[in-house]
Design a protein around this motif. Structure first.
Motif, mmCIF file in Angstrom:
data_model
loop_
_atom_site.group_PDB
_atom_site.id
_atom_site.type_symbol
_atom_site.label_atom_id
_atom_site.label_comp_id
_atom_site.label_asym_id
_atom_site.label_seq_id
_atom_site.Cartn_x
_atom_site.Cartn_y
_atom_site.Cartn_z
ATOM 1 N N LYS A 234 0.842 -1.185 0.000
ATOM 2 C CA LYS A 234 0.000 0.000 0.000
ATOM 3 C C LYS A 234 0.876 1.232 0.000
ATOM 4 C CE LYS A 234 -0.555 -0.466 4.959
ATOM 5 N NZ LYS A 234 -1.443 -0.663 6.068
ATOM 6 N N GLY A 235 0.379 2.244 -0.642
ATOM 7 C CA GLY A 235 1.073 3.519 -0.721
ATOM 8 C C GLY A 235 0.042 4.610 -0.892
ATOM 9 N N PRO A 236 0.477 5.826 -1.150
ATOM 10 C CA PRO A 236 -0.469 6.935 -1.236
ATOM 11 C C PRO A 236 -1.404 6.864 -2.449
ATOM 12 C CG PRO A 236 1.769 7.687 -1.677
ATOM 13 C CD PRO A 236 1.864 6.263 -1.240
ATOM 14 N N VAL A 237 -0.977 6.199 -3.521
ATOM 15 C CA VAL A 237 -1.811 6.174 -4.730
ATOM 16 C C VAL A 237 -2.081 4.768 -5.270
ATOM 17 C CG1 VAL A 237 -1.165 8.503 -5.439
ATOM 18 C CG2 VAL A 237 0.176 6.547 -6.247
ATOM 19 N N ARG A 238 -1.664 3.756 -4.550
ATOM 20 C CA ARG A 238 -1.920 2.384 -5.013
ATOM 21 C C ARG A 238 -1.928 1.408 -3.847
ATOM 22 N NH1 ARG A 238 2.877 0.805 -8.817
ATOM 23 N NH2 ARG A 238 3.696 2.879 -8.620
ATOM 24 N N ALA A 239 -2.605 0.280 -4.102
ATOM 25 C CA ALA A 239 -2.613 -0.805 -3.111
ATOM 26 C C ALA A 239 -2.841 -2.117 -3.838
ATOM 27 C CB ALA A 239 -3.709 -0.589 -2.082
ATOM 28 N N SER A 240 -2.273 -3.164 -3.290
ATOM 29 C CA SER A 240 -2.509 -4.529 -3.753
ATOM 30 C C SER A 240 -2.958 -5.330 -2.545
ATOM 31 C CB SER A 240 -1.244 -5.155 -4.340
ATOM 32 O OG SER A 240 -0.878 -4.510 -5.534
ATOM 33 N N VAL A 241 -4.064 -6.059 -2.715
ATOM 34 C CA VAL A 241 -4.599 -6.851 -1.613
ATOM 35 C C VAL A 241 -4.935 -8.248 -2.101
ATOM 36 C CG1 VAL A 241 -5.558 -4.811 -0.463
ATOM 37 C CG2 VAL A 241 -7.011 -6.151 -1.998
ATOM 38 N N ARG A 242 -5.024 -9.156 -1.160
ATOM 39 C CA ARG A 242 -5.515 -10.501 -1.442
ATOM 40 C C ARG A 242 -6.858 -10.618 -0.742
ATOM 41 N NH1 ARG A 242 -3.148 -13.436 -4.290
ATOM 42 N NH2 ARG A 242 -1.062 -12.970 -3.590
ATOM 43 N N LEU A 243 -7.864 -11.027 -1.495
ATOM 44 C CA LEU A 243 -9.191 -11.225 -0.931
ATOM 45 C C LEU A 243 -9.247 -12.557 -0.197
ATOM 46 C CD1 LEU A 243 -11.424 -10.051 -3.924
ATOM 47 C CD2 LEU A 243 -10.586 -8.708 -1.985
ATOM 48 N N LYS A 244 -10.266 -12.754 0.603
ATOM 49 C CA LYS A 244 -10.446 -14.015 1.314
ATOM 50 C C LYS A 244 -10.546 -15.188 0.355
ATOM 51 C CE LYS A 244 -12.609 -11.700 5.198
ATOM 52 N NZ LYS A 244 -13.869 -11.390 5.878
ATOM 53 N N SER A 245 -11.007 -14.948 -0.867
ATOM 54 C CA SER A 245 -11.106 -15.995 -1.885
ATOM 55 C C SER A 245 -9.739 -16.365 -2.463
ATOM 56 C CB SER A 245 -12.009 -15.522 -3.028
ATOM 57 O OG SER A 245 -11.403 -14.422 -3.711
ATOM 58 N N GLY A 246 -8.710 -15.544 -2.181
ATOM 59 C CA GLY A 246 -7.386 -15.789 -2.725
ATOM 60 C C GLY A 246 -7.070 -14.919 -3.936
ATOM 61 N N LEU A 247 -8.064 -14.240 -4.487
ATOM 62 C CA LEU A 247 -7.839 -13.382 -5.633
ATOM 63 C C LEU A 247 -7.071 -12.115 -5.231
ATOM 64 C CD1 LEU A 247 -11.340 -13.542 -7.298
ATOM 65 C CD2 LEU A 247 -9.226 -14.513 -8.191
ATOM 66 N N GLN A 248 -6.214 -11.640 -6.115
ATOM 67 C CA GLN A 248 -5.497 -10.409 -5.868
ATOM 68 C C GLN A 248 -6.226 -9.259 -6.555
ATOM 69 O OE1 GLN A 248 -1.223 -10.460 -6.285
ATOM 70 N NE2 GLN A 248 -1.186 -8.312 -6.915
ATOM 71 N N VAL A 249 -6.291 -8.122 -5.867
ATOM 72 C CA VAL A 249 -6.875 -6.901 -6.431
ATOM 73 C C VAL A 249 -5.837 -5.801 -6.329
ATOM 74 C CG1 VAL A 249 -8.714 -5.187 -6.244
ATOM 75 C CG2 VAL A 249 -9.197 -7.574 -5.682
ATOM 76 N N ASP A 250 -5.600 -5.123 -7.462
ATOM 77 C CA ASP A 250 -4.680 -3.985 -7.510
ATOM 78 C C ASP A 250 -5.496 -2.744 -7.845
ATOM 79 O OD1 ASP A 250 -2.500 -5.736 -7.172
ATOM 80 O OD2 ASP A 250 -2.351 -6.049 -9.333
ATOM 81 N N VAL A 251 -5.374 -1.697 -7.018
ATOM 82 C CA VAL A 251 -6.033 -0.426 -7.310
ATOM 83 C C VAL A 251 -4.970 0.646 -7.456
ATOM 84 C CG1 VAL A 251 -8.203 -1.025 -6.156
ATOM 85 C CG2 VAL A 251 -6.434 0.147 -4.879
ATOM 86 N N ARG A 252 -5.252 1.553 -8.379
ATOM 87 C CA ARG A 252 -4.341 2.677 -8.652
ATOM 88 C C ARG A 252 -5.160 3.895 -8.985
ATOM 89 N NH1 ARG A 252 -1.806 -1.489 -8.889
ATOM 90 N NH2 ARG A 252 0.258 -2.112 -9.411
#
Length: 94
Positions: free
Chosen positions: A76-94
């Motif tokens: 995570k940072g000021p303009v982006r984040a990468s997370v893993r959902l409980k399902s195991g899928l990765q989500v990247d937001v920017r």
């Protein structure tokens, strides 16, 4: 799910739309859209990419990290984040 595993678009798209709906409700989000292999309608998808346009000064990432289906924040940072959902899928937001 392994990090290199890919899933059929039909399985991933509903999850992506759920996350997108959450992101669009965040205060300060002007617009948000799905990007990457989902937007390109690829047969298989490895992760969910979401691009966000926001008002200046809005702390979108902190609000996104409150999504209830997140199992862990990978980065995570000021303009982006990468997370893993409980399902195991990765989500990247920017």
């Amino acid at each position: 799910m392994t990090l290199s595993e890919r899933f059929p678009l039909g399985i991933i798209e509903p999850v992506a739309n759920l996350v997108l709906g959450y992101v669009r409700q965040i205060s300060g989000v002007a617009q948000a859209t799905i990007a990457g292999s989902i937007r390109r309608m690829r047969d298989t998808v490895g992760d969910i990419d979401i691009l966000i346009g926001a008002e200046a000064g809005a702390d979108i990432i902190a609000q996104f990290l409150r999504f209830p289906d997140i199992a862990e924040a990978l980065s995570k940072g000021p303009v982006r984040a990468s997370v893993r959902l409980k399902s195991g899928l990765q989500v990247d937001v920017r």
